[in-house]
Design a protein around this motif. Structure first.
Motif, PDB file in Angstrom:
ATOM      1  N   VAL A  35       0.854  -1.183   0.000  1.00 22.35           N
ATOM      2  CA  VAL A  35       0.000   0.000   0.000  1.00 22.35           C
ATOM      3  C   VAL A  35       0.892   1.235   0.000  1.00 22.35           C
ATOM      4  O   VAL A  35       1.890   1.284   0.720  1.00 22.35           O
ATOM      5  CB  VAL A  35      -0.908   0.000   1.254  1.00 22.35           C
ATOM      6  N   THR A  63       0.374   5.268   0.664  1.00 26.76           N
ATOM      7  CA  THR A  63      -0.599   6.241   1.125  1.00 26.76           C
ATOM      8  C   THR A  63       0.120   7.472   1.662  1.00 26.76           C
ATOM      9  O   THR A  63       1.355   7.566   1.593  1.00 26.76           O
ATOM     10  CB  THR A  63      -1.522   5.624   2.197  1.00 26.76           C
ATOM     11  N   ALA A  85      -7.200   3.182   3.313  1.00 20.59           N
ATOM     12  CA  ALA A  85      -5.795   2.776   3.401  1.00 20.59           C
ATOM     13  C   ALA A  85      -5.553   1.897   4.618  1.00 20.59           C
ATOM     14  O   ALA A  85      -4.752   0.954   4.572  1.00 20.59           O
ATOM     15  CB  ALA A  85      -4.887   4.003   3.446  1.00 20.59           C
ATOM     16  N   ALA A 135      -3.996  -1.732   4.344  1.00 20.58           N
ATOM     17  CA  ALA A 135      -2.709  -1.948   5.019  1.00 20.58           C
ATOM     18  C   ALA A 135      -2.748  -3.208   5.873  1.00 20.58           C
ATOM     19  O   ALA A 135      -1.726  -3.871   6.072  1.00 20.58           O
ATOM     20  CB  ALA A 135      -2.354  -0.737   5.869  1.00 20.58           C
ATOM     21  N   THR A 146      -2.260  -6.342   3.254  1.00 22.97           N
ATOM     22  CA  THR A 146      -1.124  -6.433   2.345  1.00 22.97           C
ATOM     23  C   THR A 146       0.190  -6.665   3.092  1.00 22.97           C
ATOM     24  O   THR A 146       0.243  -6.620   4.322  1.00 22.97           O
ATOM     25  CB  THR A 146      -1.028  -5.160   1.481  1.00 22.97           C
ATOM     26  N   THR A 192       3.540  -1.335   3.805  1.00 23.79           N
ATOM     27  CA  THR A 192       2.971  -0.009   3.583  1.00 23.79           C
ATOM     28  C   THR A 192       4.076   1.034   3.515  1.00 23.79           C
ATOM     29  O   THR A 192       5.013   1.017   4.323  1.00 23.79           O
ATOM     30  CB  THR A 192       1.995   0.365   4.719  1.00 23.79           C
ATOM     31  N   LEU A 209      -2.177   3.371  11.278  1.00 27.52           N
ATOM     32  CA  LEU A 209      -1.532   2.223  10.645  1.00 27.52           C
ATOM     33  C   LEU A 209      -1.055   1.214  11.691  1.00 27.52           C
ATOM     34  O   LEU A 209      -1.136   0.007  11.480  1.00 27.52           O
ATOM     35  CB  LEU A 209      -0.372   2.694   9.765  1.00 27.52           C
ATOM     36  N   ALA A 217      -0.059  -2.648  10.543  1.00 24.61           N
ATOM     37  CA  ALA A 217       0.533  -2.542   9.206  1.00 24.61           C
ATOM     38  C   ALA A 217       2.038  -2.730   9.297  1.00 24.61           C
ATOM     39  O   ALA A 217       2.682  -2.251  10.235  1.00 24.61           O
ATOM     40  CB  ALA A 217       0.210  -1.173   8.605  1.00 24.61           C
TER      41      ALA A 217
END
Length: 234
Positions: free
Chosen positions: A52, A54, A174, A178, A181, A184, A205, A210
């Motif tokens: 990600v 962002t 996001a 996050a 995935t 980030t 996050l 994340a």
């Protein structure tokens, strides 16, 4: 966030796809440095196939970073899918001059596959999944079971999947991605990013655990570091 393996180089110019139009420029070299840092962070135990990108707020360069990183990964011979997961304010289809008649929103709301909706670009190894028609419920689509299936489908088709997301403080999109995935990247910009927004972005996050690959800093204006990118890898 850790500051190990610091790298710095010149920031992006007005040309959004500098890695395509001027691949020998110092700017392009710094995108390749970021690519290398990400590759070093990847391992058999913790592979990085999906990421990600962002920012804390608008206008900080996340979409420019996403597009140029996609280009340098593709030019290294890896099969890359760039996904415009900003279904609220999409830009990727404009950057690559593609149709946005169908895309991520189509895949998430119908039986259309990633392969059917994705579009090849003029760049070898680089495929784009545009945002598609604007849906009424972007966050719900991204948090759905279908999104998890789409990620798995994309991972089976491509070596690297990059998701260009909306700012993390503005909406939950996001944050949702996050958590799904492998890593980030947070993009910040001097004189645009606000300290309180960056703190909030980090907290949001961290809340979803994340895996932070690092921070890309651009737009420095002092005489020593003017226009420099900084990458802080974990």
């Amino acid at each position: 966030m850790s500051k190990k393996n610091e790298r710095k180089g010149t920031a992006t110019s007005a040309v959004s796809l500098i890695t395509l139009v001027d691949p020998s420029s110092p700017i392009s070299e710094q995108y390749r440095t970021i690519r290398t840092n990400i590759q070093f962070a990847s391992s058999s135990d913790n592979p990085i196939k999906t990421m990600v990108i962002t920012s804390s707020g608008p206008g900080e360069g996340k979409s420019t970073t996403s597009a140029n990183l996609a280009v340098v990964f593709a030019k290294s011979g890896q099969r890359v899918l760039l996904v415009d997961a900003d279904m609220r304010k999409p830009t990727v289809y404009k950057t690559f001059n593609l149709s946005n008649a169908k895309g991520l929103s189509t895949v998430l709301s119908t039986a259309t596959s990633v392969l059917e909706a994705a579009q090849r670009t003029v760049i070898d190894n680089l495929t784009v999944l545009t945002s598609g028609p604007k849906p009424p419920n972007p966050s719900e689509l991204l948090g759905s079971m279908r999104m998890a299936q789409v990620i798995e489908e994309a991972k089976n088709l491509y070596d690297i999947v990059i998701f260009d997301m909306p700012p993390v403080v503005a909406v939950t999109d996001a944050q949702i991605m996050a958590s799904k995935t492998d890593g980030t990247l947070l993009v910040i910009r001097e004189n645009v990013s606000r300290k309180e927004s960056l703190t909030k972005a980090k907290d949001l996050l961290s809340m979803v655990q994340a895996r932070m690959l690092g921070v890309i800093y651009n737009g420095a204006e002092n005489s020593k570091d003017q226009g420099y990118y900084y990458y802080y890898g974990n």
